[in-house]
Design a protein around this motif. Structure first.
Motif, short mmCIF file in Angstrom:
data_model
loop_
_atom_site.label_atom_id
_atom_site.label_comp_id
_atom_site.label_asym_id
_atom_site.label_seq_id
_atom_site.Cartn_x
_atom_site.Cartn_y
_atom_site.Cartn_z
N GLY A 1 0.79 -1.22 0.00
CA GLY A 1 0.00 0.00 0.00
C GLY A 1 0.82 1.28 0.00
O GLY A 1 0.27 2.38 -0.03
N GLN A 2 2.13 1.15 0.00
CA GLN A 2 3.02 2.32 -0.01
C GLN A 2 3.58 2.51 -1.42
O GLN A 2 3.96 1.54 -2.08
CB GLN A 2 4.18 2.14 0.97
N PRO A 3 3.65 3.75 -1.90
CA PRO A 3 4.18 3.98 -3.26
C PRO A 3 5.66 3.61 -3.37
O PRO A 3 6.43 3.79 -2.43
CB PRO A 3 3.97 5.48 -3.48
N VAL A 4 6.00 3.09 -4.52
CA VAL A 4 7.40 2.77 -4.83
C VAL A 4 7.78 3.59 -6.06
O VAL A 4 7.11 3.50 -7.09
CB VAL A 4 7.59 1.26 -5.11
N THR A 5 8.83 4.38 -5.95
CA THR A 5 9.30 5.16 -7.09
C THR A 5 10.59 4.61 -7.67
O THR A 5 10.92 4.88 -8.81
CB THR A 5 9.51 6.64 -6.69
N ALA A 6 11.32 3.84 -6.86
CA ALA A 6 12.57 3.23 -7.32
C ALA A 6 13.00 2.19 -6.30
O ALA A 6 12.55 2.20 -5.15
CB ALA A 6 13.66 4.29 -7.47
N MET A 7 13.85 1.29 -6.74
CA MET A 7 14.45 0.32 -5.83
C MET A 7 15.85 -0.01 -6.31
O MET A 7 16.17 0.16 -7.49
CB MET A 7 13.59 -0.95 -5.72
N GLU A 8 16.69 -0.44 -5.41
CA GLU A 8 18.07 -0.82 -5.72
C GLU A 8 18.28 -2.25 -5.25
O GLU A 8 18.11 -2.54 -4.06
CB GLU A 8 19.05 0.12 -5.01
N LEU A 9 18.59 -3.14 -6.16
CA LEU A 9 18.86 -4.53 -5.81
C LEU A 9 20.37 -4.74 -5.76
O LEU A 9 21.07 -4.49 -6.74
CB LEU A 9 18.24 -5.48 -6.83
N GLU A 10 20.84 -5.19 -4.61
CA GLU A 10 22.25 -5.49 -4.44
C GLU A 10 22.42 -7.00 -4.33
O GLU A 10 21.47 -7.71 -3.98
CB GLU A 10 22.79 -4.81 -3.18
N HIS A 11 23.63 -7.47 -4.59
CA HIS A 11 23.89 -8.90 -4.44
C HIS A 11 25.38 -9.13 -4.26
O HIS A 11 26.21 -8.26 -4.55
CB HIS A 11 23.36 -9.68 -5.65
N TYR A 12 25.71 -10.30 -3.78
CA TYR A 12 27.09 -10.74 -3.64
C TYR A 12 27.30 -11.75 -4.77
O TYR A 12 26.77 -12.86 -4.73
CB TYR A 12 27.31 -11.38 -2.26
N PRO A 13 28.03 -11.36 -5.83
CA PRO A 13 28.08 -12.17 -7.06
C PRO A 13 28.36 -13.65 -6.87
O PRO A 13 27.65 -14.49 -7.44
CB PRO A 13 29.17 -11.49 -7.88
#
Length: 113
Positions: free
Chosen positions: A42-54
């Motif tokens: 129910g909260q707006p999302v304008t962007a996200m950043e996905l991180e990972h350990y290769p």
């Protein structure tokens, strides 16, 4: 079998075509594409950043893919997951499974998701 973790977007049609190129033993090709929604809980999302350990990410996804091949009769499969900055509407990931029969392709695709 294939696992890719990448920053770049992907062309779903091209990925599926590559998976079946030169194959005449495939009777079913199933795919799922995950997209960034414009809201979460129910909260707006304008962007996200996905991180990972290769090293860990690829190894974990390869293990999941190998398990799928052990459980279902698959001719081919692909897990593709993106990382980095993403906006609503962007593709996050896809899975694709190819099998002689649709039940195995659908069940394995659901497992990979």
């Amino acid at each position: 079998m294939g696992v890719r973790v990448q920053r770049e977007d992907f062309d779903l049609g091209a990925e599926l075509a590559a998976l079946r190129t030169g194959r005449t033993d495939i009777g079913a090709l199933v795919s799922f594409t995950g997209l960034v929604r414009d809201n979460a809980g129910g909260q707006p999302v304008t962007a996200m950043e996905l991180e990972h350990y290769p090293a860990m990410t690829a190894k974990a996804l390869e293990s999941i893919e190998a398990e799928a091949h052990g459980r279902w009769s698959l001719q081919a499969s692909l897990i593709l997951h993106r990382f980095g900055p993403l906006a609503p509407g962007d593709q996050i990931m896809m899975v694709a499974t190819a099998s002689a029969h649709r039940a195995a392709a659908f069940e394995a695709a659901e497992f990979l998701m």
